[in-house]
Design a protein around this motif. Sequence first.
Motif, PDB file in Angstrom:
ATOM      1  N   UNK A  94       6.659   2.738  -7.326  1.00 34.01           N
ATOM      2  CA  UNK A  94       5.292   2.399  -6.741  1.00 34.01           C
ATOM      3  C   UNK A  94       5.657   0.982  -6.000  1.00 34.01           C
ATOM      4  N   UNK A  95       5.230   0.396  -4.761  1.00 39.52           N
ATOM      5  CA  UNK A  95       5.588  -0.555  -4.146  1.00 39.52           C
ATOM      6  C   UNK A  95       4.158  -1.349  -3.557  1.00 39.52           C
ATOM      7  N   UNK A  96       3.833  -2.508  -4.194  1.00 37.19           N
ATOM      8  CA  UNK A  96       4.372  -3.085  -5.417  1.00 37.19           C
ATOM      9  C   UNK A  96       4.372  -2.710  -6.578  1.00 37.19           C
ATOM     10  N   UNK A  97       5.022  -2.911  -7.547  1.00 39.84           N
ATOM     11  CA  UNK A  97       5.253  -2.412  -8.851  1.00 39.84           C
ATOM     12  C   UNK A  97       4.054  -2.432  -9.679  1.00 39.84           C
ATOM     13  N   UNK A  98       2.986  -3.328  -9.076  1.00 40.40           N
ATOM     14  CA  UNK A  98       1.840  -3.820  -9.877  1.00 40.40           C
ATOM     15  C   UNK A  98       0.747  -2.652  -9.937  1.00 40.40           C
ATOM     16  N   UNK A  99       1.125  -1.576  -9.386  1.00 41.58           N
ATOM     17  CA  UNK A  99       0.178  -0.360  -9.239  1.00 41.58           C
ATOM     18  C   UNK A  99      -0.373  -0.014 -10.767  1.00 41.58           C
ATOM     19  N   UNK A 100      -1.527   0.215 -10.771  1.00 39.37           N
ATOM     20  CA  UNK A 100      -1.940   1.158 -11.872  1.00 39.37           C
ATOM     21  C   UNK A 100      -2.301   2.515 -11.525  1.00 39.37           C
ATOM     22  N   UNK A 101      -2.261   3.448 -12.627  1.00 40.17           N
ATOM     23  CA  UNK A 101      -2.232   4.772 -12.347  1.00 40.17           C
ATOM     24  C   UNK A 101      -3.309   5.698 -13.077  1.00 40.17           C
ATOM     25  N   UNK A 102      -3.682   6.530 -12.404  1.00 39.70           N
ATOM     26  CA  UNK A 102      -4.603   7.367 -13.265  1.00 39.70           C
ATOM     27  C   UNK A 102      -4.261   8.757 -13.114  1.00 39.70           C
ATOM     28  N   UNK A 103      -4.662   9.737 -14.243  1.00 42.89           N
ATOM     29  CA  UNK A 103      -4.541  11.233 -14.076  1.00 42.89           C
ATOM     30  C   UNK A 103      -5.828  11.701 -13.826  1.00 42.89           C
ATOM     31  N   UNK A 132      -2.925   6.354  -7.460  1.00 46.75           N
ATOM     32  CA  UNK A 132      -2.305   4.897  -7.822  1.00 46.75           C
ATOM     33  C   UNK A 132      -3.208   3.830  -7.263  1.00 46.75           C
ATOM     34  N   UNK A 133      -3.555   2.960  -7.878  1.00 47.85           N
ATOM     35  CA  UNK A 133      -4.405   1.832  -7.328  1.00 47.85           C
ATOM     36  C   UNK A 133      -3.961   0.355  -7.344  1.00 47.85           C
ATOM     37  N   UNK A 134      -4.107  -0.570  -6.213  1.00 51.27           N
ATOM     38  CA  UNK A 134      -3.477  -1.702  -6.509  1.00 51.27           C
ATOM     39  C   UNK A 134      -4.768  -2.420  -6.039  1.00 51.27           C
ATOM     40  N   UNK A 135      -4.448  -3.901  -6.605  1.00 50.89           N
ATOM     41  CA  UNK A 135      -5.590  -5.082  -6.399  1.00 50.89           C
ATOM     42  C   UNK A 135      -4.699  -6.045  -5.287  1.00 50.89           C
ATOM     43  N   UNK A 136      -5.055  -6.179  -3.980  1.00 51.43           N
ATOM     44  CA  UNK A 136      -4.431  -6.860  -3.045  1.00 51.43           C
ATOM     45  C   UNK A 136      -5.494  -8.200  -3.245  1.00 51.43           C
ATOM     46  N   UNK A 137      -5.133  -9.372  -4.031  1.00 50.90           N
ATOM     47  CA  UNK A 137      -5.693 -10.387  -4.420  1.00 50.90           C
ATOM     48  C   UNK A 137      -6.266 -11.180  -3.213  1.00 50.90           C
ATOM     49  N   UNK A 138      -5.244 -11.340  -2.186  1.00 52.03           N
ATOM     50  CA  UNK A 138      -5.746 -12.032  -0.821  1.00 52.03           C
ATOM     51  C   UNK A 138      -4.972 -11.283   0.141  1.00 52.03           C
ATOM     52  N   UNK A 139      -5.779 -11.022   1.332  1.00 49.53           N
ATOM     53  CA  UNK A 139      -5.374 -10.553   2.509  1.00 49.53           C
ATOM     54  C   UNK A 139      -5.549 -11.391   3.811  1.00 49.53           C
ATOM     55  N   UNK A 140      -5.069 -12.495   3.803  1.00 53.64           N
ATOM     56  CA  UNK A 140      -5.317 -13.432   4.756  1.00 53.64           C
ATOM     57  C   UNK A 140      -5.840 -13.051   6.129  1.00 53.64           C
ATOM     58  N   UNK A 141      -6.476 -13.605   6.947  1.00 49.71           N
ATOM     59  CA  UNK A 141      -7.140 -13.340   8.192  1.00 49.71           C
ATOM     60  C   UNK A 141      -5.735 -12.867   9.032  1.00 49.71           C
ATOM     61  N   UNK A 142      -6.137 -11.986   9.957  1.00 45.29           N
ATOM     62  CA  UNK A 142      -5.338 -11.390  10.845  1.00 45.29           C
ATOM     63  C   UNK A 142      -4.002 -10.992  10.257  1.00 45.29           C
ATOM     64  N   UNK A 149       4.123   4.743  -2.552  1.00 45.62           N
ATOM     65  CA  UNK A 149       4.366   5.475  -3.644  1.00 45.62           C
ATOM     66  C   UNK A 149       5.320   6.395  -3.224  1.00 45.62           C
ATOM     67  N   UNK A 150       6.416   6.944  -3.846  1.00 43.94           N
ATOM     68  CA  UNK A 150       7.259   7.893  -3.673  1.00 43.94           C
ATOM     69  C   UNK A 150       6.775   9.339  -4.552  1.00 43.94           C
ATOM     70  N   UNK A 151       7.069  10.469  -3.938  1.00 44.49           N
ATOM     71  CA  UNK A 151       6.554  11.651  -4.261  1.00 44.49           C
ATOM     72  C   UNK A 151       7.762  12.566  -4.173  1.00 44.49           C
ATOM     73  N   UNK A 152       7.917  13.726  -4.962  1.00 37.88           N
ATOM     74  CA  UNK A 152       8.717  14.674  -4.696  1.00 37.88           C
ATOM     75  C   UNK A 152       7.910  16.197  -4.502  1.00 37.88           C
ATOM     76  N   UNK A 153       8.461  16.529  -3.208  1.00 39.49           N
ATOM     77  CA  UNK A 153       7.664  17.927  -3.293  1.00 39.49           C
ATOM     78  C   UNK A 153       7.882  19.064  -4.206  1.00 39.49           C
ATOM     79  N   UNK A 154       6.968  19.425  -4.859  1.00 46.06           N
ATOM     80  CA  UNK A 154       7.166  20.383  -6.045  1.00 46.06           C
ATOM     81  C   UNK A 154       7.357  21.771  -5.308  1.00 46.06           C
TER      82      UNK A 154
END
Length: 154
Positions: A94-103, A132-142, A149-154
């Motif tokens: 996951x990019x960034x690696x700070x992601x949280x995951x859920x089943x 996957x979930x990310x918290x973008x703490x700050x998204x500056x103006x403009x 996230x990377x996946x593999x085709x099953x």
Amino acid sequence: MKFFNALRISLLASLASFSLVSVAHADNALQMELTANKVIKSTGGKVSYLPVSTAPAGTTIQYKATYTNTINKDINDLMVTLPIPANMIFTGEAIPASAQASTDGKNYADMPLMQKVNGKLVKTPLSEYRTLRWNIKLLPAMKSAAVALNTTVN
């Protein structure tokens, strides 16, 4: 065809999967662009990405969502999620690696996810990750921020 349908489902889910905790913004303050690219690793370790609409089993696909703040005010605490399509398996990257995951798409935790099996705490298989979930703490103006996230085709 399975991959294309999964991409469409993922796109629709992703479009609806962000929330602003600080709501000091105008309507249409945030734009999102979702791309799906085949991940190609050269023998020298260089990684490149090619747009993809269909792919055979075993292919690594990166879903990337770019969020752009279109107003002249910063956006704080932006929570964004990306679903993992049913016919895809999360690779653990996951990019960034700070992601949280859920089943289940509701309960999130830091990775790796853990579960009890026969009384022992073990890592949850990546095939069970659904979002996957990310918290973008700050998204500056403009400005823009991206998650992927990377996946593999099953």
